[in-house]
Motif scaffolding. Sequence first.
Motif, PDB file in Angstrom:
ATOM      1  N   GLN A   9       0.545  -1.037   0.680  1.00 48.52           N
ATOM      2  CA  GLN A   9      -0.204  -0.311  -0.042  1.00 48.52           C
ATOM      3  C   GLN A   9       0.442   1.271   0.271  1.00 48.52           C
ATOM      4  OE1 GLN A   9      -3.358  -0.534   3.027  1.00 48.52           O
ATOM      5  NE2 GLN A   9      -3.023  -2.515   2.932  1.00 48.52           N
ATOM      6  N   PHE A  18       4.247   7.835  -0.627  1.00 51.47           N
ATOM      7  CA  PHE A  18       2.430   8.297  -0.788  1.00 51.47           C
ATOM      8  C   PHE A  18       2.056   6.620   0.389  1.00 51.47           C
ATOM      9  CE2 PHE A  18       3.546  10.233  -4.354  1.00 51.47           C
ATOM     10  CZ  PHE A  18       3.419  12.046  -4.533  1.00 51.47           C
ATOM     11  N   THR A  19       1.404   6.990   0.986  1.00 49.18           N
ATOM     12  CA  THR A  19       0.594   5.964   1.918  1.00 49.18           C
ATOM     13  C   THR A  19      -1.075   6.482   2.610  1.00 49.18           C
ATOM     14  OG1 THR A  19       1.514   6.295   3.628  1.00 49.18           O
ATOM     15  CG2 THR A  19       2.879   4.965   2.551  1.00 49.18           C
ATOM     16  N   ASP A  20      -1.614   5.522   2.807  1.00 47.39           N
ATOM     17  CA  ASP A  20      -2.782   5.610   3.762  1.00 47.39           C
ATOM     18  C   ASP A  20      -3.793   6.409   2.797  1.00 47.39           C
ATOM     19  OD1 ASP A  20      -1.579   4.859   5.941  1.00 47.39           O
ATOM     20  OD2 ASP A  20      -0.938   7.104   6.691  1.00 47.39           O
ATOM     21  N   PHE A  21      -3.963   5.645   2.442  1.00 47.71           N
ATOM     22  CA  PHE A  21      -5.041   5.494   1.012  1.00 47.71           C
ATOM     23  C   PHE A  21      -6.247   5.562   1.228  1.00 47.71           C
ATOM     24  CE2 PHE A  21      -1.114   4.324  -1.568  1.00 47.71           C
ATOM     25  CZ  PHE A  21      -0.687   5.292  -2.134  1.00 47.71           C
ATOM     26  N   VAL A  57      -9.440   1.459  -7.510  1.00 48.15           N
ATOM     27  CA  VAL A  57      -8.362   2.274  -8.022  1.00 48.15           C
ATOM     28  C   VAL A  57      -7.421   1.658  -8.819  1.00 48.15           C
ATOM     29  CG1 VAL A  57      -6.738   4.112  -7.530  1.00 48.15           C
ATOM     30  CG2 VAL A  57      -8.804   4.160  -5.964  1.00 48.15           C
ATOM     31  N   LEU A  83      -9.261  10.363  -3.945  1.00 49.21           N
ATOM     32  CA  LEU A  83      -8.973   9.387  -3.722  1.00 49.21           C
ATOM     33  C   LEU A  83      -7.772  10.429  -2.492  1.00 49.21           C
ATOM     34  CD1 LEU A  83      -7.524   7.136  -3.228  1.00 49.21           C
ATOM     35  CD2 LEU A  83      -5.441   7.581  -4.245  1.00 49.21           C
ATOM     36  N   ARG A  84      -8.290  10.256  -0.812  1.00 55.32           N
ATOM     37  CA  ARG A  84      -7.687  11.053  -0.093  1.00 55.32           C
ATOM     38  C   ARG A  84      -6.161  10.000  -0.090  1.00 55.32           C
ATOM     39  NH1 ARG A  84     -10.328  12.466   5.812  1.00 55.32           N
ATOM     40  NH2 ARG A  84     -10.770  14.061   3.922  1.00 55.32           N
ATOM     41  N   ILE A  85      -4.679  10.686   0.166  1.00 56.05           N
ATOM     42  CA  ILE A  85      -3.519   9.962   0.240  1.00 56.05           C
ATOM     43  C   ILE A  85      -3.326  10.669   1.499  1.00 56.05           C
ATOM     44  CG2 ILE A  85      -0.868  10.449  -0.310  1.00 56.05           C
ATOM     45  CD1 ILE A  85      -2.545  11.004  -3.483  1.00 56.05           C
ATOM     46  N   SER A 164      -1.121  15.485   3.514  1.00 59.16           N
ATOM     47  CA  SER A 164      -2.268  14.671   3.334  1.00 59.16           C
ATOM     48  C   SER A 164      -2.694  15.489   2.316  1.00 59.16           C
ATOM     49  CB  SER A 164      -3.559  13.994   4.235  1.00 59.16           C
ATOM     50  OG  SER A 164      -4.056  15.386   4.701  1.00 59.16           O
ATOM     51  N   ASP A 166      -5.956  16.007  -0.907  1.00 58.39           N
ATOM     52  CA  ASP A 166      -7.166  15.091  -1.510  1.00 58.39           C
ATOM     53  C   ASP A 166      -7.040  15.339  -2.666  1.00 58.39           C
ATOM     54  OD1 ASP A 166      -7.936  14.103   1.004  1.00 58.39           O
ATOM     55  OD2 ASP A 166      -9.549  15.551   1.761  1.00 58.39           O
TER      56      ASP A 166
END
Length: 213
Positions: A9, A18-21, A57, A83-85, A164, A166
């Motif tokens: 991920q 980039f993490t925590d999608f 995605v 998508l939220r990164i 972060s 969006d």
Amino acid sequence: MTGQTMTGQTLSAGGVVFTDFAPLIDGAVPACEGPQIAKRSSGWTLTWSIGAQRFVVEIETDPMTLKIALEGVTGGSVDSLGLRIGRAANVVRYLRNGYTSWDGSYFVELDGARGIIAADPTAVVGYAMTALVSEAGETAVLGFLRHDRFQSRFRFAFAEGPLSIDVETLIDGSVRSDRIEAESLILLSGVDVEETLRECYMEIGRASCRERV
């Protein structure tokens, strides 16, 4: 150009990690399960379950593109899809791209801007594309490939922690069934900001030509 990679991920480009999608529907993260990650010959697929719906995605390689869709829609409407990164690590500044040619486009230094965001909220909303400069001086550029159907935006947050982002397509709100698609994004990386931005716009031009065929 430097490379882009994905492991589990975690997506990396230009020294940025980039993490925590998470899915983003109408500006908020819905209650969901996932993601389930599948490796394919052409990239990866991340899938979240939102009740009877699926948020998908698809991440393609060469060049790296992100395709976002909500499946299983039954006559519903969506104002925005994206998508939220949750974490973009190693970023020291990002490009806030203006909405029009006379709107401000400038780099925001994370360390120096934390105290002024409340007075200038436009600094955390950008449009069309962004460039992220890493601690190593490399660059990741993330941009939408089409601009003729819907508007798009980037919302940045970092006042209380790491950056972060969006990434959202502003849909027209029409009632749709089965599948709603956001605009595709391209992710590029390089050692020079201007060169990487030029490559991004070359890819946007190629995508425009393909759509006209």
